[in-house]
Scaffold this active site. Sequence first.
Site: not given
Ligand code: SF4
Ligand code: FE
Length: 497
Positions: A100, A104, A191, A258, A293, A297, A300, A448
């Site tokens: 991660c 984002c 995060t 985190e 968000h 995902y 990422c 996550e």
């Molecule tokens: Fe982390 Fe993915 Fe959330 Fe970005 S979108 S903060 S990489 S879990």
């Molecule tokens: Fe996240």
Amino acid sequence: MALMTKEQYLDSLRKLDIKVYVFGELIKNFVDHPIIRPSINSVAMTYELAQHPEYKELMTATSNLTGKKVNRFTHLHQSADDLVKKVKMLRLLGQKTGSCFQRCVGMDSFNAVYSTTYETDEKYGTNYHENFKKYLEYVQEKDLVVDGAMTDPKGDRGLSPSKQADPDLFLHVVEQREDGIVVRGAKAHQTGAINSHEHLIMPTIAMKEGDEAYAVSFAIPSDAKGIYMIYGRQSCDTRKLEEDADVDVGNKEFGGQEALVVFDNVFIPNDRIFLNGEVEFAGMLVERFAGYHRQSYGGCKVGVGDVLIGAAAVAADFNGAAKASHVKDKLIEMTHLNETLYCCGIACSAEGYKTKAGNYQIDLLLANVCKQNVTRFPYEITRLAEDIAGGLMVTMPSEKDFKHPEIGPICEKYFKGVNVVPTEHRMRILRLIENMTLGTAAVGYRTESMHGAGSPQAQRIMIARQGNLPHKKELAKKLARIDEEAIAKREAAAAQK
Ligand code: SF4
Ligand code: FE
């Protein structure tokens, strides 16, 4: 300064007076702490790639606020194409870090707060949108990392914020002043909180009358008076503290992070407030941030999945099992699942629409479908990676044993796979898989995937709301030539009896 370099980012963190506890200790130099540093390196990659000519198109954009070039992580999406580019950027960063990279949450909160403040002002004549535009110009100009903070500790899930035994279980306003507000509470599972210059706070759930003190959104520097953080530990994290830690950490350079962020009577000036008591807009803000968000995902997790699939294939090569048909088939299945997630990320972006404020919002139904798949597929990809890797991934001796003058050569001899591959290389690839499936990076890839951006039930509620079942029933009735009038007549007759 519109784009910071990686080095400038690291220097800027050193200037912050962030209070963070790790293993019960208040840390003085968090930037060089061996447990924290890999997560900083992941964020730093968002700066490094933005300087790279090859990635300019994905990593940067033109600000609609200033017309200047900015890092895409601080950008307000101006088209469906911007939304697609965002997903591609996140996949790229997942590939480069295998973890991660944290930035984002800020980007997703900017876009949600921008459109929600516009609509709040429209209804109440407030000044939140102007406040936010000024704030974002500052963020873009300085190229800052912002922790988009939504999740409150929540206490008893059966009770609303104002009914909790302890009012601090939802972050809330404790004092309204002429020049601003004072807030108390905490944000959990944050995060990248420690690697951020600023926090952008949003409410965590839709709210009703009576919850006014909890319907609050604002921005604040991460080293402001009254803020401190408690670092979340991760599986196998203390391996990073071992002397000369290398092979056993799996992914030495990168990681996620985190933390619990505590707000102990923190003052927020008026020009940094973006919502203050307008309860009906809390839900809109939550829904929009969560939607973005859940789209994220689809980028990422796919990038990290690419690394995991690659690692499983390398492990098969090193084990001498690459030609086995079941191994090939498992790699195909992993790829199929991973690309399905990507399809969802791209689809909810391509179907994005313009908000009243002018920035682009993803398709909510498709983004929720995306995230619902993310709660499942990485688990299956992980299962298959472990299957291909073999049990050695969790029974292998430590790096120290391999380096030992007497037992080292014995480990070399008995843990050898294909003859031309040094045993250490076999260890390295297995430790990388372990890191992503069971170790520190598993926080970002496995658990996550389940709970980040909302647990599975949250998406099912949205899918039910957005799925438009009445329309689907209409389609079926029309083709089946169902006589609606006849049913209505019978209903009316039955009601009269
Ligand atoms: Fe982390 Fe993915 Fe959330 Fe970005 S979108 S903060 S990489 S879990
Ligand atoms: Fe996240």
